[in-house]
Design a protein around this motif. Sequence first.
Motif, PDB file in Angstrom:
ATOM      1  N   PHE A  22       0.796  -1.214   0.000  1.00 40.05           N
ATOM      2  CA  PHE A  22       0.000   0.000   0.000  1.00 40.05           C
ATOM      3  C   PHE A  22       0.835   1.275   0.000  1.00 40.05           C
ATOM      4  N   TYR A  23       2.111   1.161  -0.288  1.00 41.85           N
ATOM      5  CA  TYR A  23       2.959   2.326  -0.569  1.00 41.85           C
ATOM      6  C   TYR A  23       3.724   2.019  -1.838  1.00 41.85           C
ATOM      7  N   LYS A  24       3.548   2.874  -2.825  1.00 41.70           N
ATOM      8  CA  LYS A  24       4.242   2.686  -4.105  1.00 41.70           C
ATOM      9  C   LYS A  24       4.926   3.987  -4.483  1.00 41.70           C
ATOM     10  N   GLN A  25       6.216   3.872  -4.759  1.00 42.54           N
ATOM     11  CA  GLN A  25       7.051   5.010  -5.134  1.00 42.54           C
ATOM     12  C   GLN A  25       7.964   4.570  -6.264  1.00 42.54           C
ATOM     13  N   MET A  26       8.210   5.484  -7.193  1.00 46.89           N
ATOM     14  CA  MET A  26       9.113   5.166  -8.296  1.00 46.89           C
ATOM     15  C   MET A  26       9.827   6.433  -8.731  1.00 46.89           C
ATOM     16  N   PRO A  27      11.116   6.407  -8.892  1.00 43.82           N
ATOM     17  CA  PRO A  27      12.076   5.376  -8.491  1.00 43.82           C
ATOM     18  C   PRO A  27      12.346   5.471  -6.990  1.00 43.82           C
ATOM     19  N   ARG A  28      13.161   4.557  -6.514  1.00 43.98           N
ATOM     20  CA  ARG A  28      13.576   4.630  -5.119  1.00 43.98           C
ATOM     21  C   ARG A  28      14.412   5.881  -4.942  1.00 43.98           C
ATOM     22  N   GLY A  29      14.395   6.403  -3.757  1.00 40.88           N
ATOM     23  CA  GLY A  29      15.210   7.579  -3.468  1.00 40.88           C
ATOM     24  C   GLY A  29      14.655   8.339  -2.294  1.00 40.88           C
ATOM     25  N   SER A  30      15.455   9.252  -1.800  1.00 37.88           N
ATOM     26  CA  SER A  30      15.092  10.037  -0.641  1.00 37.88           C
ATOM     27  C   SER A  30      14.492  11.367  -1.076  1.00 37.88           C
ATOM     28  N   TYR A  31      13.525  11.846  -0.316  1.00 39.88           N
ATOM     29  CA  TYR A  31      12.872  13.116  -0.615  1.00 39.88           C
ATOM     30  C   TYR A  31      12.323  13.696   0.675  1.00 39.88           C
ATOM     31  N   THR A  32      11.988  14.971   0.642  1.00 40.36           N
ATOM     32  CA  THR A  32      11.311  15.609   1.766  1.00 40.36           C
ATOM     33  C   THR A  32      10.127  16.397   1.229  1.00 40.36           C
ATOM     34  N   ILE A  33       9.121  16.544   2.082  1.00 37.68           N
ATOM     35  CA  ILE A  33       7.982  17.398   1.758  1.00 37.68           C
ATOM     36  C   ILE A  33       7.795  18.382   2.908  1.00 37.68           C
ATOM     37  N   SER A  34       7.171  19.485   2.610  1.00 40.78           N
ATOM     38  CA  SER A  34       6.962  20.506   3.634  1.00 40.78           C
ATOM     39  C   SER A  34       5.800  20.110   4.549  1.00 40.78           C
ATOM     40  N   PRO A  35       5.808  20.639   5.762  1.00 40.53           N
ATOM     41  CA  PRO A  35       4.667  20.385   6.653  1.00 40.53           C
ATOM     42  C   PRO A  35       3.354  20.900   6.044  1.00 40.53           C
ATOM     43  N   GLN A  36       3.420  21.997   5.319  1.00 40.07           N
ATOM     44  CA  GLN A  36       2.220  22.550   4.689  1.00 40.07           C
ATOM     45  C   GLN A  36       1.652  21.602   3.636  1.00 40.07           C
ATOM     46  N   LEU A  37       2.515  21.021   2.825  1.00 39.81           N
ATOM     47  CA  LEU A  37       2.057  20.064   1.817  1.00 39.81           C
ATOM     48  C   LEU A  37       1.460  18.835   2.491  1.00 39.81           C
ATOM     49  N   PHE A  38       2.099  18.362   3.527  1.00 35.66           N
ATOM     50  CA  PHE A  38       1.584  17.208   4.266  1.00 35.66           C
ATOM     51  C   PHE A  38       0.182  17.512   4.799  1.00 35.66           C
TER      52      PHE A  38
END
Length: 124
Positions: free
Chosen positions: A85-101
């Motif tokens: 139930f979690y799908k991401q492509m490609p693998r890798g590290s990222y960050t999102i802002s608290p506002q986007l979350f």
Amino acid sequence: MGQLRNLLLLPALLLTACSPTIDGSESPGSKSEYSILQVREYDARANVVAAPTFTSHDGYVLLVVPNDRKDRSIWIMLNPRSPPFYKQMPRGSYTISPQLFDVITKRNLVSSTVEEVLASHVAE
């Protein structure tokens, strides 16, 4: 008669118990969802997003974010219907802002599993 019926059911039960279960990334639903991500990622590979963007395909909401090195886009399916139930492509590290979350969670765009994973990527 009952014993005969039980003896006839035994091979069927054994075959069912020994047959492989199709689950997770090997399930038809999961393969379909990964193919959506794969096609979208491949088509946009040359264009790295500068900021997170949303897109959709066949009822699926996709989030596109730059990776931490800002040299590649990462595609995340926010509402997968098949395990995993979690799908991401490609693998890798990222960050999102608290506002986007907050936007993602308040608008119910995300499954509970994806919400948990995204929470671990919120910039402090």
